[in-house]
Motif scaffolding. Structure first.
Motif, PDB file in Angstrom:
ATOM      1  N   GLN A   1       0.687  -1.246  -0.149  1.00 60.74           N
ATOM      2  CA  GLN A   1       0.059   0.069   0.285  1.00 60.74           C
ATOM      3  C   GLN A   1       0.809   1.204  -0.030  1.00 60.74           C
ATOM      4  N   LEU A   2       1.843   1.153   0.848  1.00 62.09           N
ATOM      5  CA  LEU A   2       2.830   2.520   0.927  1.00 62.09           C
ATOM      6  C   LEU A   2       3.455   2.683  -0.359  1.00 62.09           C
ATOM      7  N   PHE A   3       4.053   1.463  -0.987  1.00 61.85           N
ATOM      8  CA  PHE A   3       4.551   1.571  -2.308  1.00 61.85           C
ATOM      9  C   PHE A   3       3.703   2.106  -3.354  1.00 61.85           C
ATOM     10  N   ARG A   4       2.431   2.005  -3.441  1.00 58.15           N
ATOM     11  CA  ARG A   4       1.440   2.589  -4.357  1.00 58.15           C
ATOM     12  C   ARG A   4       1.448   4.115  -4.127  1.00 58.15           C
ATOM     13  N   GLN A   5       1.150   4.451  -2.816  1.00 51.43           N
ATOM     14  CA  GLN A   5       1.088   5.649  -2.188  1.00 51.43           C
ATOM     15  C   GLN A   5       2.278   6.721  -2.696  1.00 51.43           C
ATOM     16  N   LEU A   6       3.493   6.102  -2.497  1.00 53.23           N
ATOM     17  CA  LEU A   6       4.718   6.919  -2.928  1.00 53.23           C
ATOM     18  C   LEU A   6       4.796   7.235  -4.383  1.00 53.23           C
ATOM     19  N   ALA A   7       3.691   6.824  -5.056  1.00 52.97           N
ATOM     20  CA  ALA A   7       3.915   7.084  -6.546  1.00 52.97           C
ATOM     21  C   ALA A   7       3.269   8.613  -6.711  1.00 52.97           C
ATOM     22  N   ILE A   8       2.520   9.103  -5.695  1.00 55.19           N
ATOM     23  CA  ILE A   8       2.070  10.418  -5.855  1.00 55.19           C
ATOM     24  C   ILE A   8       3.068  11.455  -5.997  1.00 55.19           C
ATOM     25  N   PHE A   9       4.305  11.256  -5.317  1.00 56.59           N
ATOM     26  CA  PHE A   9       5.426  12.258  -5.170  1.00 56.59           C
ATOM     27  C   PHE A   9       6.046  12.328  -6.420  1.00 56.59           C
ATOM     28  N   ALA A  10       6.277  13.567  -6.836  1.00 60.02           N
ATOM     29  CA  ALA A  10       6.878  13.925  -7.933  1.00 60.02           C
ATOM     30  C   ALA A  10       8.466  14.402  -7.605  1.00 60.02           C
ATOM     31  N   GLY A  11       9.366  13.933  -7.821  1.00 59.55           N
ATOM     32  CA  GLY A  11      10.687  14.324  -7.229  1.00 59.55           C
ATOM     33  C   GLY A  11      11.185  13.687  -5.870  1.00 59.55           C
ATOM     34  N   GLY A  12      10.516  12.806  -5.547  1.00 60.78           N
ATOM     35  CA  GLY A  12      10.761  12.277  -4.196  1.00 60.78           C
ATOM     36  C   GLY A  12      10.041  12.958  -3.054  1.00 60.78           C
ATOM     37  N   CYS A  13      10.471  12.308  -1.939  1.00 58.26           N
ATOM     38  CA  CYS A  13       9.690  13.138  -0.661  1.00 58.26           C
ATOM     39  C   CYS A  13      10.578  12.641   0.501  1.00 58.26           C
ATOM     40  N   THR A  14      10.493  13.418   1.622  1.00 58.76           N
ATOM     41  CA  THR A  14      11.212  13.353   2.738  1.00 58.76           C
ATOM     42  C   THR A  14      10.166  12.354   3.758  1.00 58.76           C
ATOM     43  N   CYS A  85      -0.858  18.256   2.491  1.00 61.57           N
ATOM     44  CA  CYS A  85       0.766  18.340   3.009  1.00 61.57           C
ATOM     45  C   CYS A  85       1.196  19.391   2.509  1.00 61.57           C
ATOM     46  N   PHE A  86       1.475  19.740   1.151  1.00 68.79           N
ATOM     47  CA  PHE A  86       2.415  20.820   0.467  1.00 68.79           C
ATOM     48  C   PHE A  86       1.732  22.040   0.573  1.00 68.79           C
ATOM     49  N   VAL A  87       0.291  22.061   0.782  1.00 67.56           N
ATOM     50  CA  VAL A  87      -0.444  23.329   1.293  1.00 67.56           C
ATOM     51  C   VAL A  87       0.201  23.998   2.335  1.00 67.56           C
ATOM     52  N   ALA A  88       0.207  23.130   3.183  1.00 62.01           N
ATOM     53  CA  ALA A  88       0.705  23.170   4.715  1.00 62.01           C
ATOM     54  C   ALA A  88       2.278  23.689   4.651  1.00 62.01           C
ATOM     55  N   LEU A  89       3.158  23.000   3.779  1.00 63.26           N
ATOM     56  CA  LEU A  89       4.517  23.444   3.737  1.00 63.26           C
ATOM     57  C   LEU A  89       4.693  24.671   2.909  1.00 63.26           C
ATOM     58  N   ALA A  90       3.871  25.027   2.237  1.00 57.70           N
ATOM     59  CA  ALA A  90       4.110  26.559   1.641  1.00 57.70           C
ATOM     60  C   ALA A  90       3.569  27.409   2.444  1.00 57.70           C
ATOM     61  N   GLU A  91       2.778  27.251   3.257  1.00 61.29           N
ATOM     62  CA  GLU A  91       2.223  28.107   4.605  1.00 61.29           C
ATOM     63  C   GLU A  91       3.372  28.383   5.537  1.00 61.29           C
ATOM     64  N   ALA A  92       4.176  27.510   5.987  1.00 55.70           N
ATOM     65  CA  ALA A  92       4.985  27.391   6.661  1.00 55.70           C
ATOM     66  C   ALA A  92       6.288  28.006   6.037  1.00 55.70           C
ATOM     67  N   ALA A  93       6.573  27.947   4.786  1.00 51.99           N
ATOM     68  CA  ALA A  93       7.496  28.752   4.005  1.00 51.99           C
ATOM     69  C   ALA A  93       7.188  30.070   3.865  1.00 51.99           C
ATOM     70  N   GLU A 112      11.133  20.476  -3.674  1.00 52.03           N
ATOM     71  CA  GLU A 112       9.877  20.241  -3.686  1.00 52.03           C
ATOM     72  C   GLU A 112       9.010  20.757  -4.657  1.00 52.03           C
ATOM     73  N   GLN A 113       9.805  21.421  -5.439  1.00 55.41           N
ATOM     74  CA  GLN A 113       9.101  22.071  -6.787  1.00 55.41           C
ATOM     75  C   GLN A 113       7.909  21.062  -7.557  1.00 55.41           C
ATOM     76  N   GLU A 114       8.282  19.932  -7.875  1.00 55.55           N
ATOM     77  CA  GLU A 114       7.696  19.033  -8.497  1.00 55.55           C
ATOM     78  C   GLU A 114       6.287  18.722  -8.026  1.00 55.55           C
ATOM     79  N   ASN A 115       6.732  18.549  -6.367  1.00 54.93           N
ATOM     80  CA  ASN A 115       5.501  18.265  -5.795  1.00 54.93           C
ATOM     81  C   ASN A 115       4.380  19.245  -5.684  1.00 54.93           C
ATOM     82  N   PHE A 116       4.981  20.879  -5.701  1.00 53.33           N
ATOM     83  CA  PHE A 116       4.003  21.895  -5.788  1.00 53.33           C
ATOM     84  C   PHE A 116       3.176  21.817  -6.903  1.00 53.33           C
ATOM     85  N   LEU A 117       4.072  21.652  -8.115  1.00 52.58           N
ATOM     86  CA  LEU A 117       3.164  21.591  -9.351  1.00 52.58           C
ATOM     87  C   LEU A 117       2.363  20.581  -9.425  1.00 52.58           C
TER      88      LEU A 117
END
Length: 423
Positions: A1-14, A85-93, A112-117
């Motif tokens: 399940q996690l393997f499938r979910q990680l596909a959503i990240f563009a350019g990797g993730c923390t 997740c990335f809306v929250a990161l943008a607000e923190a930034a 994280e640019q590709e994830n924001f896109l």
């Protein structure tokens, strides 16, 4: 399940992002699963030179995981968590980009640019996507400007505002309009920026938000200045300053004072302009804001050149170079090179002036920005002097050499040139 979910990240993730998107509360449990996937060669682990280690998939593996995610039918929920997740990161930034950590946050946002896109793209497919898109625009505009990606920031803002519906939060709508105005202004679309400022102000006054009122008035005045309506802008700046002085944070006051100084510089009120620049710089230095300090400091260099204070201009320009490098403000490179060209011409080092001018022009073309009228008035006669002194052929040759340089190489050359001349 996690393997499938990680596909959503563009350019990797923390690890933190993987935990949030997975929906698993225990970060250690997620770490164990990530380790197992890495051991099976389904994930690549990147750590060298990174503040936070990252996990990523090879593209062929990611495509397979994406297919499995679509088949499983839970892609919508995963993308929703990714968006939050990335809306929250943008607000923190956005809260940190005005302080001493600006450089670190610019680097993190770049990772994280590709994830924001990807998050922007998903906004069109979810119920609360209109609001999320506005929040991303409002929080990331400084990144797009600072990384010299104006066209991308403009396109995303345009789409978000076009998709805004009646039930979105008025203040986020207000902030997104202001952000759109800032990007449009940098691109030279002053009438569009003015419309954004007006619409933003309408929402700010309706909400009674003093911060956005001050920001909107400052942007409106800046636009009026650039389209030649100078008789109206002074009152706008004065009102913006009054509002800014009531705020807990002094950031907006520093911004408005710089813009007010620009008005006085263009009107030939040099002493008043210098006073406003100095106060703006003092405020930004107290906030330890690299970008906030860079802008009025670079403008003070322009004023110093015009006033014939060339030694002082060189010292200040060196500080500007250090600020831009430390905060990874690639979008400020064209300003550095343009001002260096003006200073070199004032020093009668015309070959350097032509070379730096060529590099500045190349940066502007690559980043999609346009020089403000007040800055055009500063640099145009200095460049003309260099061209007259060298002759058209020699000037064009030196200008072409500058245009062929990378921005990084050109900035290094400017710094070396300055260090040899500043005592």
């Amino acid at each position: 399940q996690l393997f499938r979910q990680l596909a959503i990240f563009a350019g990797g993730c923390t690890l933190a992002a993987a935990t949030e998107v997975s929906g698993i509360a225990d970060e250690y449990a997620v770490l164990a699963l990530l380790t197992r996937l890495h051991d099976k060669s389904l994930l690549v682990f990147d750590q060298d030179g990174l503040a936070q280690p990252r996990y990523r998939m090879l593209e062929t593996v990611r495509q397979y995981a994406q297919d499995r995610l679509d088949i499983a039918g839970d892609g919508g929920a995963v993308r929703g968590r990714h968006l939050r997740c990335f809306v929250a990161l943008a607000e923190a930034a956005s809260t940190q980009m005005q302080g001493p950590q600006q450089g670190a946050w610019m680097a993190r946002l770049a990772q994280e640019q590709e994830n924001f896109l990807a998050a922007h793209s998903w906004c069109r497919h979810t119920a609360d996507g209109s609001q999320a898109a506005l929040r991303l625009v409002a929080c990331l505009w400084a990144y797009w400007v600072g990384s010299a990606q104006l066209e991308r920031g403009y396109t995303l803002a345009k789409l978000a505002l076009a998709g805004a519906v009646n039930d979105v939060d008025a203040l986020w709508h207000c902030r997104a309009l202001w952000a759109m105005g800032q990007i449009a202004f940098r691109m030279g679309s002053y009438q569009e920026a003015l419309m954004c400022a007006d619409d933003s102000l309408t929402l700010a006054f309706a909400a009674g938000d003093a911060e956005q009122m001050a920001a909107g008035l400052g942007l409106r005045a800046k636009c009026l200045h650039s389209i030649g309506q100078t008789e109206r802008e002074l009152s706008q700046y004065e009102r913006a300053c009054e509002l800014a002085r009531t705020l807990k944070t002094t950031y907006w006051l520093g911004t408005v004072l710089n813009n007010l100084a620009e008005l006085h510089r263009s009107a030939g009120h040099r002493e008043t302009a210098e006073i406003c620049y100095e106060e703006s710089i003092s405020i930004s230095r107290n906030l330890q804001s690299p970008g906030g300090t860079f802008v009025p400091l670079c403008n003070l260099v322009r004023l110093s050149v015009v006033c014939g204070k060339l030694e002082r201009a060189g010292v200040l320009l060196l500080e500007c170079l250090d600020l831009a490098a430390g905060a990874e403000l690639k979008g400020m490179g064209e300003d550095l090179l343009e001002v260096a060209a003006g200073l070199a011409s004032a020093r009668q080092e015309y070959a350097y002036a032509a070379r730096f001018w060529g590099a500045a022009q190349a940066c502007m073309r690559a980043g999609g920005s346009q020089r403000e009228p007040v800055d055009e008035v500063f640099v145009a006669p200095l460049v003309a002097n260099a061209k007259s002194a060298l002759g058209s052929v020699a000037f064009l040759r030196a200008e072409s050499l500058g245009s062929a340089m990378s921005q990084a190489s050109a900035v290094i050359e400017v710094k070396r040139w300055l260090q040899e001349r500043v005592s």
